[in-house]
Design a protein around this motif. Structure first.
Motif, PDB file in Angstrom:
ATOM      1  N   GLU A 158       0.974  -0.957  -0.128  1.00  0.00           N
ATOM      2  CA  GLU A 158      -0.298   0.427   0.407  1.00  0.00           C
ATOM      3  C   GLU A 158       1.040   0.960   0.292  1.00  0.00           C
ATOM      4  O   GLU A 158       0.622   3.062  -0.992  1.00  0.00           O
ATOM      5  N   ARG A 159       1.300   1.276   1.024  1.00  0.00           N
ATOM      6  CA  ARG A 159       2.681   2.596   0.616  1.00  0.00           C
ATOM      7  C   ARG A 159       4.555   2.277   1.343  1.00  0.00           C
ATOM      8  O   ARG A 159       4.465   1.308   2.668  1.00  0.00           O
ATOM      9  N   LEU A 160       5.236   2.318   1.239  1.00  0.00           N
ATOM     10  CA  LEU A 160       6.013   1.996   1.675  1.00  0.00           C
ATOM     11  C   LEU A 160       6.910   4.301   2.899  1.00  0.00           C
ATOM     12  O   LEU A 160       6.934   4.743   1.776  1.00  0.00           O
ATOM     13  N   THR A 161       7.314   3.343   3.425  1.00  0.00           N
ATOM     14  CA  THR A 161       8.068   4.532   4.205  1.00  0.00           C
ATOM     15  C   THR A 161       9.447   4.185   4.831  1.00  0.00           C
ATOM     16  O   THR A 161       9.272   3.821   6.094  1.00  0.00           O
ATOM     17  N   LEU A 162      10.172   4.962   3.631  1.00  0.00           N
ATOM     18  CA  LEU A 162      11.479   3.811   4.567  1.00  0.00           C
ATOM     19  C   LEU A 162      13.024   5.555   4.369  1.00  0.00           C
ATOM     20  O   LEU A 162      12.443   7.082   3.844  1.00  0.00           O
ATOM     21  N   MET A 163      12.960   5.598   5.449  1.00  0.00           N
ATOM     22  CA  MET A 163      14.935   6.344   5.073  1.00  0.00           C
ATOM     23  C   MET A 163      15.512   6.068   4.323  1.00  0.00           C
ATOM     24  O   MET A 163      16.379   4.512   4.846  1.00  0.00           O
TER      25      MET A 163
ATOM     26  N   LYS B 274       2.106   2.596  -7.694  1.00  0.00           N
ATOM     27  CA  LYS B 274       0.445   3.182  -8.792  1.00  0.00           C
ATOM     28  C   LYS B 274       0.107   2.286  -9.210  1.00  0.00           C
ATOM     29  O   LYS B 274       0.120   1.028  -9.158  1.00  0.00           O
ATOM     30  N   ALA B 275      -1.083   3.024  -9.133  1.00  0.00           N
ATOM     31  CA  ALA B 275      -2.729   1.357  -9.293  1.00  0.00           C
ATOM     32  C   ALA B 275      -1.741   0.598 -10.221  1.00  0.00           C
ATOM     33  O   ALA B 275      -2.379  -1.072 -10.717  1.00  0.00           O
ATOM     34  N   GLU B 276      -1.838   0.722 -11.487  1.00  0.00           N
ATOM     35  CA  GLU B 276      -1.289   0.163 -12.440  1.00  0.00           C
ATOM     36  C   GLU B 276       0.768  -0.106 -12.794  1.00  0.00           C
ATOM     37  O   GLU B 276       1.371   1.038 -13.114  1.00  0.00           O
ATOM     38  N   GLN B 277       0.847  -1.234 -13.047  1.00  0.00           N
ATOM     39  CA  GLN B 277       2.034  -2.071 -12.192  1.00  0.00           C
ATOM     40  C   GLN B 277       2.621  -2.432 -13.501  1.00  0.00           C
ATOM     41  O   GLN B 277       1.687  -2.736 -14.244  1.00  0.00           O
ATOM     42  N   PRO B 278       3.709  -2.402 -14.116  1.00  0.00           N
ATOM     43  CA  PRO B 278       4.245  -3.220 -14.941  1.00  0.00           C
ATOM     44  C   PRO B 278       4.588  -4.800 -15.414  1.00  0.00           C
ATOM     45  O   PRO B 278       4.705  -5.115 -13.530  1.00  0.00           O
ATOM     46  N   SER B 279       4.376  -5.262 -15.942  1.00  0.00           N
ATOM     47  CA  SER B 279       4.638  -6.929 -15.257  1.00  0.00           C
ATOM     48  C   SER B 279       6.373  -6.892 -15.610  1.00  0.00           C
ATOM     49  O   SER B 279       6.806  -6.288 -15.961  1.00  0.00           O
ATOM     50  N   PRO B 280       6.206  -8.268 -14.947  1.00  0.00           N
ATOM     51  CA  PRO B 280       7.826  -8.747 -14.055  1.00  0.00           C
ATOM     52  C   PRO B 280       9.158  -8.846 -15.931  1.00  0.00           C
ATOM     53  O   PRO B 280       9.938  -8.042 -15.103  1.00  0.00           O
ATOM     54  N   ALA B 281       7.986  -8.670 -16.554  1.00  0.00           N
ATOM     55  CA  ALA B 281       8.786  -9.069 -18.049  1.00  0.00           C
ATOM     56  C   ALA B 281       8.818  -7.932 -18.206  1.00  0.00           C
ATOM     57  O   ALA B 281       9.746  -7.055 -19.006  1.00  0.00           O
ATOM     58  N   LEU B 282       8.080  -6.661 -17.772  1.00  0.00           N
ATOM     59  CA  LEU B 282       8.219  -5.099 -18.905  1.00  0.00           C
ATOM     60  C   LEU B 282       9.301  -4.279 -17.467  1.00  0.00           C
ATOM     61  O   LEU B 282      10.078  -3.374 -18.174  1.00  0.00           O
ATOM     62  N   PHE B 283       8.615  -4.636 -16.465  1.00  0.00           N
ATOM     63  CA  PHE B 283      10.024  -4.354 -15.682  1.00  0.00           C
ATOM     64  C   PHE B 283      11.347  -4.605 -15.283  1.00  0.00           C
ATOM     65  O   PHE B 283      12.354  -3.596 -15.748  1.00  0.00           O
ATOM     66  N   LYS B 284      11.923  -5.431 -16.368  1.00  0.00           N
ATOM     67  CA  LYS B 284      13.346  -6.430 -16.776  1.00  0.00           C
ATOM     68  C   LYS B 284      13.817  -5.530 -17.649  1.00  0.00           C
ATOM     69  O   LYS B 284      14.535  -4.825 -17.883  1.00  0.00           O
ATOM     70  N   ALA B 285      12.709  -4.974 -18.635  1.00  0.00           N
ATOM     71  CA  ALA B 285      12.720  -4.034 -20.121  1.00  0.00           C
ATOM     72  C   ALA B 285      13.382  -3.074 -19.419  1.00  0.00           C
ATOM     73  O   ALA B 285      14.256  -2.376 -20.481  1.00  0.00           O
TER      74      ALA B 285
ATOM     75  N   SER C 173      11.727   4.357 -10.295  1.00  0.00           N
ATOM     76  CA  SER C 173      10.860   4.699  -9.167  1.00  0.00           C
ATOM     77  C   SER C 173      10.109   5.249  -9.255  1.00  0.00           C
ATOM     78  O   SER C 173       8.829   4.927  -8.895  1.00  0.00           O
ATOM     79  N   GLN C 174      10.105   6.924 -10.215  1.00  0.00           N
ATOM     80  CA  GLN C 174       8.789   6.980 -10.108  1.00  0.00           C
ATOM     81  C   GLN C 174       7.703   5.925 -11.692  1.00  0.00           C
ATOM     82  O   GLN C 174       6.760   6.872 -11.463  1.00  0.00           O
ATOM     83  N   TRP C 175       8.443   5.023 -12.096  1.00  0.00           N
ATOM     84  CA  TRP C 175       7.460   4.520 -12.741  1.00  0.00           C
ATOM     85  C   TRP C 175       7.068   3.973 -12.621  1.00  0.00           C
ATOM     86  O   TRP C 175       5.536   3.629 -12.695  1.00  0.00           O
ATOM     87  N   CYS C 176       7.363   3.408 -11.241  1.00  0.00           N
ATOM     88  CA  CYS C 176       6.295   2.338 -10.420  1.00  0.00           C
ATOM     89  C   CYS C 176       5.659   3.520  -9.234  1.00  0.00           C
ATOM     90  O   CYS C 176       4.830   2.580  -8.948  1.00  0.00           O
ATOM     91  N   ALA C 177       5.897   4.177  -8.312  1.00  0.00           N
ATOM     92  CA  ALA C 177       5.439   5.122  -7.668  1.00  0.00           C
ATOM     93  C   ALA C 177       5.091   6.298  -7.921  1.00  0.00           C
ATOM     94  O   ALA C 177       6.136   7.050  -8.490  1.00  0.00           O
ATOM     95  N   ASP C 178       4.695   7.008  -6.550  1.00  0.00           N
ATOM     96  CA  ASP C 178       4.490   7.858  -6.711  1.00  0.00           C
ATOM     97  C   ASP C 178       5.808   8.456  -5.111  1.00  0.00           C
ATOM     98  O   ASP C 178       5.594   8.198  -4.246  1.00  0.00           O
ATOM     99  N   CYS C 179       6.444   9.348  -5.470  1.00  0.00           N
ATOM    100  CA  CYS C 179       7.895   9.675  -4.261  1.00  0.00           C
ATOM    101  C   CYS C 179       7.594  10.877  -4.402  1.00  0.00           C
ATOM    102  O   CYS C 179       8.017  11.874  -5.012  1.00  0.00           O
ATOM    103  N   ALA C 180       8.626  10.472  -2.632  1.00  0.00           N
ATOM    104  CA  ALA C 180       9.124  12.432  -2.261  1.00  0.00           C
ATOM    105  C   ALA C 180       9.393  12.063  -0.907  1.00  0.00           C
ATOM    106  O   ALA C 180       8.983  11.483   0.061  1.00  0.00           O
ATOM    107  N   VAL C 181       9.928  13.192  -1.111  1.00  0.00           N
ATOM    108  CA  VAL C 181      10.554  14.000   1.076  1.00  0.00           C
ATOM    109  C   VAL C 181      10.095  13.703   1.717  1.00  0.00           C
ATOM    110  O   VAL C 181       9.299  14.946   1.578  1.00  0.00           O
ATOM    111  N   VAL C 182       9.195  13.677   2.454  1.00  0.00           N
ATOM    112  CA  VAL C 182       9.213  14.052   3.604  1.00  0.00           C
ATOM    113  C   VAL C 182       9.396  14.520   5.161  1.00  0.00           C
ATOM    114  O   VAL C 182       8.538  15.486   5.138  1.00  0.00           O
TER     115      VAL C 182
END
Length: 273
Positions: A141-146, A204-215, A171-180
């Motif tokens: 659902e979310r990653l909150t990471l240092m 993001k709601a729409e995620q790449p397939s494993p094959a597209l991620f590798k590409a 990172s931004q292809w797969c998710a919305d990212c922000a320094v908080v």
């Protein structure tokens, strides 16, 4: 006294839990700071939380103070496992401790959804951990990471900026990212040599397939592997001439000028060529 009532400094002394450079350890001991980090993850009501590298348990305590259904602490350091196991005795229904290398574990299998990762990551393995979790975007659902501040800036960088590269694109292809949140070295024990930052990463709601991620990994590795080269030269190893012709992207441009959307086009063209 116990790990749930002792001060963190006392817990560290009692267990000989000195921070080890080889493990990338820098502990957060201020409950005001760990409480803010837990709050940055949003409402945790009904959520299952995974914490990687809990150390003496400062952030763990703050996570247990939220309405989260459960907290699963994954720790490779046997000394820290003993500390968190003591804490778990006071929260038997909500805190589980797993002694394991988080890089080698499928963390999404540890708890039901909705699940989040909230962690002060060991700095020496933070980037490969993030890439692995981005592979599993639908699991979180979310990653909150240092991270170290420089890594955080690389994750959130925009095209044309100094820090823009592979990590930003993926990172931004797969998710919305922000320094908080940003923290100075003195917030940690022992202080690292650099500032640190918390990054909020929402898949993001729409995620790449494993094959597209590798590409995408292959395209960005080629494009940024030789940053000074024009794309027509940098992308040769992945059939760049055809990719550029298919996408209509000018081969005289350089990787750092391309948008996330343009890299998406290149990755799809590479997958389908």
């Amino acid at each position: 006294m116990s790990a749930s009532t002792d001060s963190l400094s006392d817990v560290i002394k009692r267990h000989g839990l000195d921070a080890r450079k080889a493990l990338g350890q820098h502990f957060l001991l201020d409950p005001a700071i760990t409480g803010r980090i837990a709050a940055l993850a949003g409402s945790l009501d009904g959520r299952h939380i995974i914490e990687v590298g809990p150390g003496p348990g400062g952030l763990t305590r703050s996570l247990l103070a939220t309405p989260a259904v459960s907290v699963t602490a994954v720790e490779v350091d046997t000394r820290a496992v003993a500390v968190i196991s003591e804490l778990a005795q006071s929260h038997p229904a909500r805190l589980r401790v797993i002694e394991a290398d988080a890089l080698k574990e499928d963390l999404s299998s540890l708890t039901p959804a909705p699940r989040q990762i909230i962690a002060n990551l060991p700095y020496n393995v933070a980037t490969p951990m993030l890439i692995g979790w981005l592979h599993q975007g639908k699991a979180w659902e979310r990653l909150t990471l240092m991270f170290q501040l420089e890594v955080a800036e690389r994750i959130c960088a925009t095209p044309g900026s100094t820090h823009y590269g592979r990590l930003a694109v993926i990172s931004q292809w797969c998710a919305d990212c922000a320094v908080v949140m940003k923290l100075p070295p003195g917030a940690f024990s022992p202080p690292p040599a650099v500032w640190s930052a918390v990054v909020s990463i929402i898949p993001k709601a729409e995620q790449p397939s494993p094959a597209l991620f590798k590409a995408m990994e292959q395209v960005t590795a080629a494009a940024f592997g030789q940053r000074r080269k024009m794309l027509r030269g940098a992308l040769k190893s992945v059939g760049g001439e055809k990719l550029l012709a298919t996408t209509g992207i000018d081969g005289t441009r350089r990787a750092e000028t391309l948008s996330i959307e343009e890299f998406d086009l290149l990755a799809k063209a590479h997958l389908n060529r």
